[in-house]
Design a protein around this motif. Structure first.
Motif, PDB file in Angstrom:
ATOM      1  N   VAL A  44       0.786  -1.217  -0.042  1.00 37.18           N
ATOM      2  CA  VAL A  44       0.095   0.002   0.126  1.00 37.18           C
ATOM      3  C   VAL A  44       1.026   1.243   0.048  1.00 37.18           C
ATOM      4  O   VAL A  44       1.699   1.362   0.887  1.00 37.18           O
ATOM      5  N   VAL A  45       0.657   2.027  -0.834  1.00 32.99           N
ATOM      6  CA  VAL A  45       1.324   3.363  -1.086  1.00 32.99           C
ATOM      7  C   VAL A  45       0.488   4.699  -0.871  1.00 32.99           C
ATOM      8  O   VAL A  45      -0.824   4.550  -1.092  1.00 32.99           O
ATOM      9  N   ARG A  46       0.996   5.749  -0.758  1.00 29.33           N
ATOM     10  CA  ARG A  46       0.212   7.069  -0.757  1.00 29.33           C
ATOM     11  C   ARG A  46      -0.342   7.441  -1.883  1.00 29.33           C
ATOM     12  O   ARG A  46      -0.029   7.085  -3.008  1.00 29.33           O
ATOM     13  N   GLY A  47      -1.433   8.095  -1.835  1.00 29.75           N
ATOM     14  CA  GLY A  47      -2.044   8.475  -2.959  1.00 29.75           C
ATOM     15  C   GLY A  47      -1.711   9.573  -3.625  1.00 29.75           C
ATOM     16  O   GLY A  47      -1.804   9.848  -4.951  1.00 29.75           O
ATOM     17  N   VAL A  48      -0.928  10.331  -2.997  1.00 25.82           N
ATOM     18  CA  VAL A  48      -0.248  11.774  -3.403  1.00 25.82           C
ATOM     19  C   VAL A  48       1.242  11.980  -2.888  1.00 25.82           C
ATOM     20  O   VAL A  48       1.165  11.374  -1.836  1.00 25.82           O
ATOM     21  N   PRO A  49       2.050  12.544  -3.639  1.00 27.33           N
ATOM     22  CA  PRO A  49       3.169  12.942  -2.794  1.00 27.33           C
ATOM     23  C   PRO A  49       2.847  13.761  -1.555  1.00 27.33           C
ATOM     24  O   PRO A  49       2.345  14.790  -1.234  1.00 27.33           O
ATOM     25  N   ILE A  50       3.663  13.104  -0.310  1.00 22.05           N
ATOM     26  CA  ILE A  50       3.683  13.802   1.022  1.00 22.05           C
ATOM     27  C   ILE A  50       4.690  13.460   1.698  1.00 22.05           C
ATOM     28  O   ILE A  50       5.087  12.443   1.825  1.00 22.05           O
ATOM     29  N   ILE A  51       5.357  14.612   2.085  1.00 22.62           N
ATOM     30  CA  ILE A  51       6.847  14.482   2.865  1.00 22.62           C
ATOM     31  C   ILE A  51       7.501  13.621   1.764  1.00 22.62           C
ATOM     32  O   ILE A  51       7.919  13.853   0.637  1.00 22.62           O
ATOM     33  N   ASN A  52       8.285  12.345   2.296  1.00 20.51           N
ATOM     34  CA  ASN A  52       9.005  11.570   1.669  1.00 20.51           C
ATOM     35  C   ASN A  52       8.460  10.191   1.404  1.00 20.51           C
ATOM     36  O   ASN A  52       9.023   9.297   1.379  1.00 20.51           O
ATOM     37  N   ASP A  53       7.095  10.204   1.817  1.00 19.01           N
ATOM     38  CA  ASP A  53       6.484   8.836   1.651  1.00 19.01           C
ATOM     39  C   ASP A  53       6.663   8.251   0.428  1.00 19.01           C
ATOM     40  O   ASP A  53       6.489   8.912  -0.759  1.00 19.01           O
ATOM     41  N   THR A  91       5.118   6.725  -2.820  1.00 19.71           N
ATOM     42  CA  THR A  91       3.953   6.674  -3.946  1.00 19.71           C
ATOM     43  C   THR A  91       4.041   5.552  -4.794  1.00 19.71           C
ATOM     44  O   THR A  91       4.911   4.670  -4.894  1.00 19.71           O
ATOM     45  N   ARG A  92       2.981   5.372  -5.718  1.00 21.10           N
ATOM     46  CA  ARG A  92       3.032   4.400  -6.626  1.00 21.10           C
ATOM     47  C   ARG A  92       4.217   4.445  -7.704  1.00 21.10           C
ATOM     48  O   ARG A  92       5.105   3.518  -7.967  1.00 21.10           O
ATOM     49  N   LYS A  93       4.680   5.819  -7.859  1.00 22.78           N
ATOM     50  CA  LYS A  93       5.929   5.929  -8.753  1.00 22.78           C
ATOM     51  C   LYS A  93       7.248   5.199  -8.371  1.00 22.78           C
ATOM     52  O   LYS A  93       7.988   4.557  -9.121  1.00 22.78           O
ATOM     53  N   GLU A  94       7.366   5.461  -6.830  1.00 20.91           N
ATOM     54  CA  GLU A  94       8.765   4.926  -6.469  1.00 20.91           C
ATOM     55  C   GLU A  94       8.425   3.388  -6.314  1.00 20.91           C
ATOM     56  O   GLU A  94       9.539   2.633  -6.490  1.00 20.91           O
ATOM     57  N   ALA A  95       7.402   3.107  -5.739  1.00 17.99           N
ATOM     58  CA  ALA A  95       7.197   1.528  -5.851  1.00 17.99           C
ATOM     59  C   ALA A  95       7.402   0.786  -7.253  1.00 17.99           C
ATOM     60  O   ALA A  95       7.928  -0.114  -7.207  1.00 17.99           O
ATOM     61  N   GLU A  96       6.960   1.315  -8.231  1.00 20.74           N
ATOM     62  CA  GLU A  96       6.841   0.606  -9.485  1.00 20.74           C
ATOM     63  C   GLU A  96       8.275   0.676 -10.078  1.00 20.74           C
ATOM     64  O   GLU A  96       8.936  -0.165 -10.524  1.00 20.74           O
ATOM     65  N   GLU A  97       9.034   1.876  -9.613  1.00 21.95           N
ATOM     66  CA  GLU A  97      10.465   1.988 -10.138  1.00 21.95           C
ATOM     67  C   GLU A  97      11.392   0.953  -9.335  1.00 21.95           C
ATOM     68  O   GLU A  97      12.198   0.517  -9.937  1.00 21.95           O
ATOM     69  N   ALA A  98      11.082   0.505  -8.225  1.00 25.63           N
ATOM     70  CA  ALA A  98      11.785  -0.448  -7.486  1.00 25.63           C
ATOM     71  C   ALA A  98      11.390  -1.897  -7.722  1.00 25.63           C
ATOM     72  O   ALA A  98      12.029  -2.666  -7.251  1.00 25.63           O
ATOM     73  N   GLY A  99      10.235  -2.307  -8.681  1.00 29.74           N
ATOM     74  CA  GLY A  99       9.983  -3.417  -9.146  1.00 29.74           C
ATOM     75  C   GLY A  99       9.201  -4.119  -8.024  1.00 29.74           C
ATOM     76  O   GLY A  99       9.183  -5.159  -7.973  1.00 29.74           O
ATOM     77  N   ILE A 100       8.484  -3.353  -7.359  1.00 27.83           N
ATOM     78  CA  ILE A 100       7.573  -4.067  -6.000  1.00 27.83           C
ATOM     79  C   ILE A 100       6.565  -4.864  -6.613  1.00 27.83           C
ATOM     80  O   ILE A 100       6.382  -5.908  -5.944  1.00 27.83           O
ATOM     81  N   ASP A 101       6.123  -4.541  -7.776  1.00 21.88           N
ATOM     82  CA  ASP A 101       5.190  -5.496  -8.435  1.00 21.88           C
ATOM     83  C   ASP A 101       5.703  -6.927  -8.683  1.00 21.88           C
ATOM     84  O   ASP A 101       4.937  -7.853  -9.156  1.00 21.88           O
ATOM     85  N   GLU A 102       7.115  -6.997  -8.548  1.00 19.41           N
ATOM     86  CA  GLU A 102       7.631  -8.361  -8.711  1.00 19.41           C
ATOM     87  C   GLU A 102       7.295  -9.257  -7.555  1.00 19.41           C
ATOM     88  O   GLU A 102       7.072 -10.288  -7.533  1.00 19.41           O
ATOM     89  N   VAL A 103       7.140  -8.795  -6.278  1.00 18.67           N
ATOM     90  CA  VAL A 103       6.758  -9.581  -5.073  1.00 18.67           C
ATOM     91  C   VAL A 103       5.324  -9.297  -4.295  1.00 18.67           C
ATOM     92  O   VAL A 103       4.855  -9.981  -3.746  1.00 18.67           O
ATOM     93  N   ALA A 104       4.567  -8.177  -4.808  1.00 18.80           N
ATOM     94  CA  ALA A 104       3.231  -7.650  -4.259  1.00 18.80           C
ATOM     95  C   ALA A 104       2.537  -6.912  -5.451  1.00 18.80           C
ATOM     96  O   ALA A 104       3.172  -6.309  -6.302  1.00 18.80           O
ATOM     97  N   GLU A 105       1.112  -6.772  -5.266  1.00 18.44           N
ATOM     98  CA  GLU A 105       0.222  -5.969  -6.127  1.00 18.44           C
ATOM     99  C   GLU A 105       0.550  -4.486  -5.268  1.00 18.44           C
ATOM    100  O   GLU A 105       0.385  -4.516  -3.943  1.00 18.44           O
ATOM    101  N   ILE A 106       0.759  -3.477  -6.055  1.00 19.51           N
ATOM    102  CA  ILE A 106       0.937  -2.351  -5.488  1.00 19.51           C
ATOM    103  C   ILE A 106      -0.414  -1.847  -5.300  1.00 19.51           C
ATOM    104  O   ILE A 106      -1.333  -1.849  -6.507  1.00 19.51           O
ATOM    105  N   VAL A 107      -0.986  -1.052  -4.298  1.00 23.04           N
ATOM    106  CA  VAL A 107      -2.421  -0.850  -4.103  1.00 23.04           C
ATOM    107  C   VAL A 107      -2.169   0.830  -3.490  1.00 23.04           C
ATOM    108  O   VAL A 107      -1.623   1.140  -2.748  1.00 23.04           O
ATOM    109  N   ASP A 108      -2.816   1.641  -4.372  1.00 20.16           N
ATOM    110  CA  ASP A 108      -2.990   2.965  -4.122  1.00 20.16           C
ATOM    111  C   ASP A 108      -3.759   3.224  -3.203  1.00 20.16           C
ATOM    112  O   ASP A 108      -5.014   3.045  -3.211  1.00 20.16           O
ATOM    113  N   SER A 109      -3.742   3.821  -1.972  1.00 14.46           N
ATOM    114  CA  SER A 109      -4.654   3.871  -0.899  1.00 14.46           C
ATOM    115  C   SER A 109      -5.374   4.927  -1.046  1.00 14.46           C
ATOM    116  O   SER A 109      -6.359   5.115  -0.354  1.00 14.46           O
TER     117      SER A 109
END
Length: 289
Positions: A184-193, A195-213
């Protein structure tokens, strides 16, 4: 977890920290501090710190002309964290308890927090985390529940830290192959949390479904979840919540079994947990289940 007077001073000081980090000129810094200070009367002790921060950071961003204040800092944090991944992966692989080691690694990544009053060095944290006991250790209970779970959500916290979360989730998939993981990622950029952008760049979808909160808070605020997020949340057998913002947002109000993985980085959270600043925590939350 609700606001305290200490939280007020902390959030106000974050305005100055943003300006110092971004090397903003004195006049603009003054405008930021004036804007945050004038907003304080509207802050309520019935709110959580992330709910207040969700108003403050866009205000600062408007003055600075950006909708992603820490965009460059997040990128730097990711590159810095990436350098430690081979060591972390090797330590987990050679550990006699890979599950416990992966939890420790995920907590080590939680030191990457640009809003925290206390700062910790990632290199030092990674070097010692595997030999540091959890000050609250509910990992045995977490292991038991994972063995029975089918749907598990990991609630991400900070960019850079999410690389360690990926290692944790890869380990969980190996040890508990029956679970379906969502990250689960943040819906918009807030502080340094994260988001989907960073999760996708890291290949998180290789191990889990990325869910926009869908949330705009630096913590998973149940009242601000998107309809899809709420459905996923209510269907989850188990929640693994990373970091203080998620702890502040979910503890006492989560309606799903929730475990908090975090590094204690402020006195208010330390008092809430009955532990000390600097402690690492694996805590089965006070859930409203």
């Amino acid at each position: 977890m609700k606001m305290t007077p200490t939280c007020i001073t902390c959030i106000f000081s974050q305005g100055l920290r943003v300006c110092e980090t971004l090397e903003v000129d004195d006049e603009t810094t003054k405008r930021v501090l004036e804007a945050v200070g004038c907003d304080i009367p509207g802050w309520s002790y019935d709110e959580t710190p992330p709910q207040v921060a969700a108003r403050v950071y866009p205000m600062i961003g408007n003055i600075l002309g950006t909708d992603d204040i820490y965009r460059d800092s997040k990128r730097e944090a990711v590159e810095h964290a990436r350098a430690f991944l081979p060591y972390v992966e090797a330590m987990i692989e050679r550990s006699v308890d890979r599950f416990h080691a992966a939890l420790k690694a995920a907590v080590a990544g939680n030191v990457i927090d640009l809003a925290a009053t206390e700062r910790f060095d990632l290199e030092e944290e990674v070097a010692r985390v595997f030999d540091t006991p959890f000050a609250i250790d509910d990992s045995g209970r977490l292991r038991e529940m994972l063995a029975e779970a089918k749907r598990v959500l990991v609630i991400g916290d900070n960019a850079g830290e999410h690389l360690f979360d990926k290692i944790l989730m890869a380990t969980l998939r190996e040890l508990f192959p029956q679970i379906r993981l969502g990250y689960v990622v943040r819906g918009v950029p807030i502080i340094n949390d994260v988001t989907r952008k960073e999760a996708e760049e890291a290949g998180i979808d290789e191990v889990a479904e990325i869910v926009d909160s869908g949330v705009d808070t630096p913590g998973l605020d149940p009242s601000r979840m998107s309809d899809e997020m709420r459905r996923r949340y209510e269907e989850a057998d188990l929640i693994i919540s990373k970091g203080m913002g998620n702890y502040e947002s979910l503890n006492d109000v989560s309606t799903r079994p929730t475990f908090h993985l975090l590094k204690v980085k402020c006195r208010v959270v330390a008092a809430s947990l009955g532990r000390e600043v600097g402690d690492i925590i694996c805590y089965e939350g006070k859930n409203d289940v």
